[in-house]
Design a protein around this motif. Structure first.
Motif, PDB file in Angstrom:
ATOM      1  N   GLY A 267       0.776  -1.228   0.000  1.00  0.00           N
ATOM      2  CA  GLY A 267       0.000   0.000   0.000  1.00  0.00           C
ATOM      3  C   GLY A 267       0.806   1.276   0.000  1.00  0.00           C
ATOM      4  O   GLY A 267       0.246   2.355  -0.197  1.00  0.00           O
ATOM      5  N   ARG A 268       2.129   1.191   0.209  1.00  0.00           N
ATOM      6  CA  ARG A 268       2.950   2.395   0.187  1.00  0.00           C
ATOM      7  C   ARG A 268       3.478   2.644  -1.224  1.00  0.00           C
ATOM      8  O   ARG A 268       3.307   1.814  -2.113  1.00  0.00           O
ATOM      9  CB  ARG A 268       4.112   2.262   1.168  1.00  0.00           C
ATOM     10  CG  ARG A 268       3.676   1.993   2.611  1.00  0.00           C
ATOM     11  CD  ARG A 268       4.878   1.751   3.501  1.00  0.00           C
ATOM     12  NE  ARG A 268       5.634   2.980   3.722  1.00  0.00           N
ATOM     13  CZ  ARG A 268       6.901   2.993   4.156  1.00  0.00           C
ATOM     14  NH1 ARG A 268       7.567   1.862   4.356  1.00  0.00           N
ATOM     15  NH2 ARG A 268       7.514   4.152   4.352  1.00  0.00           N
ATOM     16  N   VAL A 269       4.117   3.802  -1.425  1.00  0.00           N
ATOM     17  CA  VAL A 269       4.739   4.088  -2.710  1.00  0.00           C
ATOM     18  C   VAL A 269       6.147   3.514  -2.704  1.00  0.00           C
ATOM     19  O   VAL A 269       6.913   3.716  -1.759  1.00  0.00           O
ATOM     20  CB  VAL A 269       4.786   5.603  -2.986  1.00  0.00           C
ATOM     21  CG1 VAL A 269       5.582   5.884  -4.256  1.00  0.00           C
ATOM     22  CG2 VAL A 269       3.377   6.158  -3.116  1.00  0.00           C
ATOM     23  N   ALA A 270       6.497   2.792  -3.763  1.00  0.00           N
ATOM     24  CA  ALA A 270       7.843   2.241  -3.913  1.00  0.00           C
ATOM     25  C   ALA A 270       8.536   2.948  -5.067  1.00  0.00           C
ATOM     26  O   ALA A 270       7.945   3.165  -6.127  1.00  0.00           O
ATOM     27  CB  ALA A 270       7.775   0.741  -4.168  1.00  0.00           C
ATOM     28  N   PHE A 271       9.805   3.324  -4.860  1.00  0.00           N
ATOM     29  CA  PHE A 271      10.602   3.992  -5.879  1.00  0.00           C
ATOM     30  C   PHE A 271      11.805   3.135  -6.250  1.00  0.00           C
ATOM     31  O   PHE A 271      12.369   2.426  -5.407  1.00  0.00           O
ATOM     32  CB  PHE A 271      11.115   5.347  -5.378  1.00  0.00           C
ATOM     33  CG  PHE A 271      10.053   6.373  -5.157  1.00  0.00           C
ATOM     34  CD1 PHE A 271       9.460   7.028  -6.231  1.00  0.00           C
ATOM     35  CD2 PHE A 271       9.644   6.713  -3.873  1.00  0.00           C
ATOM     36  CE1 PHE A 271       8.484   7.992  -6.036  1.00  0.00           C
ATOM     37  CE2 PHE A 271       8.664   7.673  -3.667  1.00  0.00           C
ATOM     38  CZ  PHE A 271       8.082   8.309  -4.748  1.00  0.00           C
ATOM     39  N   ALA A 272      12.201   3.217  -7.512  1.00  0.00           N
ATOM     40  CA  ALA A 272      13.427   2.579  -7.984  1.00  0.00           C
ATOM     41  C   ALA A 272      14.011   3.445  -9.094  1.00  0.00           C
ATOM     42  O   ALA A 272      13.264   3.993  -9.904  1.00  0.00           O
ATOM     43  CB  ALA A 272      13.161   1.167  -8.496  1.00  0.00           C
ATOM     44  N   ALA A 273      15.324   3.559  -9.126  1.00  0.00           N
ATOM     45  CA  ALA A 273      15.982   4.374 -10.150  1.00  0.00           C
ATOM     46  C   ALA A 273      17.137   3.591 -10.752  1.00  0.00           C
ATOM     47  O   ALA A 273      17.771   2.765 -10.073  1.00  0.00           O
ATOM     48  CB  ALA A 273      16.487   5.685  -9.558  1.00  0.00           C
ATOM     49  N   TYR A 274      17.410   3.859 -12.034  1.00  0.00           N
ATOM     50  CA  TYR A 274      18.551   3.227 -12.692  1.00  0.00           C
ATOM     51  C   TYR A 274      19.020   4.140 -13.816  1.00  0.00           C
ATOM     52  O   TYR A 274      18.262   5.008 -14.289  1.00  0.00           O
ATOM     53  CB  TYR A 274      18.182   1.837 -13.216  1.00  0.00           C
ATOM     54  CG  TYR A 274      17.246   1.836 -14.404  1.00  0.00           C
ATOM     55  CD1 TYR A 274      17.731   1.728 -15.708  1.00  0.00           C
ATOM     56  CD2 TYR A 274      15.862   1.954 -14.239  1.00  0.00           C
ATOM     57  CE1 TYR A 274      16.880   1.730 -16.798  1.00  0.00           C
ATOM     58  CE2 TYR A 274      15.006   1.952 -15.324  1.00  0.00           C
ATOM     59  CZ  TYR A 274      15.520   1.844 -16.600  1.00  0.00           C
ATOM     60  OH  TYR A 274      14.675   1.855 -17.695  1.00  0.00           O
ATOM     61  N   PRO A 275      20.272   3.995 -14.270  1.00  0.00           N
ATOM     62  CA  PRO A 275      20.759   4.841 -15.375  1.00  0.00           C
ATOM     63  C   PRO A 275      19.908   4.619 -16.626  1.00  0.00           C
ATOM     64  O   PRO A 275      19.682   3.482 -17.033  1.00  0.00           O
ATOM     65  CB  PRO A 275      22.198   4.359 -15.583  1.00  0.00           C
ATOM     66  CG  PRO A 275      22.585   3.720 -14.278  1.00  0.00           C
ATOM     67  CD  PRO A 275      21.328   3.110 -13.749  1.00  0.00           C
ATOM     68  N   THR A 276      19.447   5.698 -17.218  1.00  0.00           N
ATOM     69  CA  THR A 276      18.513   5.616 -18.338  1.00  0.00           C
ATOM     70  C   THR A 276      19.055   4.741 -19.464  1.00  0.00           C
ATOM     71  O   THR A 276      20.202   4.903 -19.891  1.00  0.00           O
ATOM     72  CB  THR A 276      18.199   7.023 -18.855  1.00  0.00           C
ATOM     73  OG1 THR A 276      17.572   7.766 -17.802  1.00  0.00           O
ATOM     74  CG2 THR A 276      17.270   6.984 -20.053  1.00  0.00           C
ATOM     75  N   GLU A 277      18.203   3.807 -19.911  1.00  0.00           N
ATOM     76  CA  GLU A 277      18.472   2.839 -20.978  1.00  0.00           C
ATOM     77  C   GLU A 277      19.561   1.830 -20.612  1.00  0.00           C
ATOM     78  O   GLU A 277      20.029   1.084 -21.473  1.00  0.00           O
ATOM     79  CB  GLU A 277      18.788   3.535 -22.303  1.00  0.00           C
ATOM     80  CG  GLU A 277      17.599   4.299 -22.870  1.00  0.00           C
ATOM     81  CD  GLU A 277      17.774   4.701 -24.327  1.00  0.00           C
ATOM     82  OE1 GLU A 277      18.901   4.560 -24.859  1.00  0.00           O
ATOM     83  OE2 GLU A 277      16.775   5.144 -24.930  1.00  0.00           O
ATOM     84  N   ARG A 278      19.913   1.747 -19.344  1.00  0.00           N
ATOM     85  CA  ARG A 278      20.879   0.731 -18.899  1.00  0.00           C
ATOM     86  C   ARG A 278      20.174  -0.234 -17.947  1.00  0.00           C
ATOM     87  O   ARG A 278      20.508  -0.344 -16.769  1.00  0.00           O
ATOM     88  CB  ARG A 278      22.083   1.394 -18.242  1.00  0.00           C
ATOM     89  CG  ARG A 278      22.959   2.183 -19.218  1.00  0.00           C
ATOM     90  CD  ARG A 278      24.093   2.881 -18.501  1.00  0.00           C
ATOM     91  NE  ARG A 278      24.898   1.948 -17.711  1.00  0.00           N
ATOM     92  CZ  ARG A 278      25.793   2.325 -16.797  1.00  0.00           C
ATOM     93  NH1 ARG A 278      25.986   3.621 -16.556  1.00  0.00           N
ATOM     94  NH2 ARG A 278      26.486   1.428 -16.123  1.00  0.00           N
ATOM     95  N   GLU A 279      19.187  -0.931 -18.493  1.00  0.00           N
ATOM     96  CA  GLU A 279      18.396  -1.849 -17.669  1.00  0.00           C
ATOM     97  C   GLU A 279      19.235  -2.944 -17.045  1.00  0.00           C
ATOM     98  O   GLU A 279      18.886  -3.488 -15.990  1.00  0.00           O
ATOM     99  CB  GLU A 279      17.266  -2.455 -18.505  1.00  0.00           C
ATOM    100  CG  GLU A 279      16.122  -1.492 -18.808  1.00  0.00           C
ATOM    101  CD  GLU A 279      16.412  -0.545 -19.940  1.00  0.00           C
ATOM    102  OE1 GLU A 279      15.659   0.436 -20.112  1.00  0.00           O
ATOM    103  OE2 GLU A 279      17.396  -0.783 -20.675  1.00  0.00           O
ATOM    104  N   ALA A 281      21.797  -2.688 -15.436  1.00  0.00           N
ATOM    105  CA  ALA A 281      22.285  -2.268 -14.122  1.00  0.00           C
ATOM    106  C   ALA A 281      21.343  -2.675 -13.001  1.00  0.00           C
ATOM    107  O   ALA A 281      21.732  -2.719 -11.829  1.00  0.00           O
ATOM    108  CB  ALA A 281      22.486  -0.746 -14.112  1.00  0.00           C
ATOM    109  N   GLY A 282      20.079  -2.978 -13.345  1.00  0.00           N
ATOM    110  CA  GLY A 282      19.111  -3.397 -12.342  1.00  0.00           C
ATOM    111  C   GLY A 282      18.472  -2.229 -11.616  1.00  0.00           C
ATOM    112  O   GLY A 282      18.907  -1.079 -11.726  1.00  0.00           O
TER     113      GLY A 282
END
Length: 339
Positions: A267-279, A281-282
């Motif tokens: 129910g909470r907001v989850a965030f994830a970030a990664y270098p653009t177009e470098r999937e 990297a995970g």
């Protein structure tokens, strides 16, 4: 809602678009970080059906599209333009039906080209993709059938950095991509990929000068995946929750990154970030804020100071919560506040 319903306007102010019963409301911030204006109804007394879509062009004008009842169980599409968050949007204007007349056929998606022309994509009664595009000097081109069959309800539309319009849609076991080859041209079906897409999870983003990326949840594995035409879909991480993902590009520690947000299973907001177009990297989820209602939706944007802003909306409760990135290294966020 389909598309970026949290937008930064031409004057730098943020604006959100909120379905409310048979209407759409908008709210704007008078200034960065200040109290938000009270909700205003868009388009007068026109009654609408569910399924709002919003798109924005390089000129920062917002284009809104929705279905309205036309009597006898039939519906038609309407369009409005919002030039600045603190101004009133234009009244709803009828733009027709992909099959000339009939019932609601699917949730529309809107993208706006480099010349400010809205392109409206929607499933037609035969299950294919239809397009309605604005003329450069006013009015609309005729409806076009772009092909495809057995499409899911919600397509995703996006404008590339080139200013050309693209669209994605899912069918049984396949993900389809349409793209303009030159300004003003009719988008053509140019690629497809094998994919099992959970309905209602498509989200497209311009990720480089030559590419857009569509994100979706795999209906079999439950993974959040990314696909750029020309290659296979790539799994990023297990989806945080069942609903759609929000996405925005931003700079983190000097790197061009794609930030993803999703309401988690808890129910909470989850965030994830990664270098653009470098999937490769995970990406890893980090949860934030309070638990939200089951119908809560999330939107991401970048404000005029280039800080990420996240907003959640629960139609059932009417609660609108907001957080901003702090002015410090990393992706630290301020406490969530109701606006």
């Amino acid at each position: 809602m389909n598309g970026d319903w949290l937008l930064r306007g031409r004057d730098g102010r943020l604006c959100v678009y909120l379905p409310s019963g048979d209407a759409v409301l908008c709210r704007a911030e008078p200034g960065p970080g200040g109290p938000w204006e009270a909700p205003r109804r868009i388009g007068g007394d026109q009654k609408l059906r569910p399924g709002l879509s919003v798109g924005v062009g390089a000129d920062r004008y917002a284009h809104l599209v929705a279905w309205r009842p036309t009597g006898g169980g039939q519906s038609g599409l309407v369009h409005s333009t919002h030039f600045r968050p603190r101004l009133a949007p234009l009244d709803w204007s009828p733009v027709g039906h992909p099959d000339k007349k009939g019932a609601r056929t699917g949730t529309p998606a809107v993208a706006v080209d480099a010349r400010g022309r809205a392109h409206l994509f929607v499933r037609n009664a035969d299950g294919g993709m239809s397009l309605l595009a604005q003329k450069e000097k006013g009015g609309w081109e005729p409806w076009r059938d772009l092909g495809g069959e057995g499409l899911q309800d919600e397509p995703a539309a996006v404008t590339g950095e080139s200013g050309l319009v693209e669209a994605y849609a899912a069918a049984d076991g396949v993900l389809l991509h349409w793209r303009q080859e030159k300004p003003g041209a009719q988008p053509v079906l140019d690629d497809r990929a094998e994919a099992s897409v959970r309905p209602g999870t498509l989200r497209a983003l311009a990720t480089s000068a030559g590419h857009t990326t569509v994100f979706f949840t795999d209906a079999v594995s439950g993974d959040l995946c990314a696909w750029r035409p020309g290659g296979p879909p790539v799994a990023l991480a297990a989806a945080a929750g069942p609903g759609p993902v929000a996405a925005v590009r931003c700079v983190i520690e000097g790197y061009d990154c794609t930030l993803l947000g999703q309401r988690s299973a808890g129910g909470r907001v989850a965030f994830a970030a990664y270098p653009t177009e470098r999937e490769a990297a995970g990406a890893w989820w980090t949860e934030s804020g309070p638990a939200l209602a089951d119908d809560a939706e999330l939107a991401l944007a970048v404000d005029e100071t280039e800080r990420v802003v996240a907003v959640t909306l629960s139609p059932s409760t009417g609660r609108l919560l907001l957080t901003r990135r702090k002015d410090e290294p990393g992706l630290a966020l301020t406490a969530w506040q109701e606006v």
